[in-house]
Scaffold this active site. Structure first.
Site: not given
Length: 169
Positions: A154, A157-159
């Site tokens: 997760g 997922w953000h970077g």
């Protein structure tokens, strides 16, 4: 918001008709999202940056708390604002996208907070990573491993940066 194929594809396949009420509701979502992003989030960012850069004076508990709260409201207003802009834009085109934030700062527990924050990503991570990894079936250590792997992914997922992996951890 992340849309599941079972929710989105039937909407794509059916004929959409112009509905003035739905169009108006979509415009209101866009305007409220823009307000949250451009007024609330951007001004909270100025305040948080000033608090953390030392522009508000010597570090103190009050300045630190101001920075923390301003940053918390900044990220909420950014994410929820963008989500509502996307939902409103979709609604103008005749699509319904799910609500993505349900007042997370009114949560009473960390688990309640997580259920209210970025709902579409949280449920996607649960359904497509955590449960296929085994979820809470098996030993306690395996459950913690599944949670950690899900959160690390997760974060990615953000970077694609180690800071996001650390945040996920």
């Amino acid at each position: 918001p992340i849309q599941r194929p079972t929710h989105l594809l039937p909407q794509v396949q059916r004929t959409r008709l112009f509905d003035p009420k739905r169009f108006n509701d979509g415009l209101m979502l866009i305007l409220s999202g823009l307000f949250r992003k451009c007024v609330v989030a951007d001004n909270c960012a100025l305040l948080a940056n000033a608090a953390f850069s030392g522009s508000l004076g010597r570090p103190s508990l009050g300045v630190g708390l101001l920075g923390v709260y301003a940053f918390a409201w900044q990220i909420y207003a950014d994410f929820s604002g963008y989500s509502d802009i996307a939902r409103g834009s979709a609604q103008l085109l005749g699509f319904h996208f799910m609500v993505n934030f349900r007042q997370p700062y009114l949560a009473t527990t960390l688990q309640d907070f997580w259920r209210r924050w970025h709902i579409s990503l949280s449920t996607w991570l649960r359904d497509y990573l955590y449960i296929p990894l085994g979820g809470s079936r098996g030993s306690e250590s395996r459950t913690y491993w599944n949670l950690m792997a899900t959160m690390l992914l997760g974060g990615l997922w953000h970077g694609a940066n180690w800071t996001f992996v650390a945040w996920g951890g």
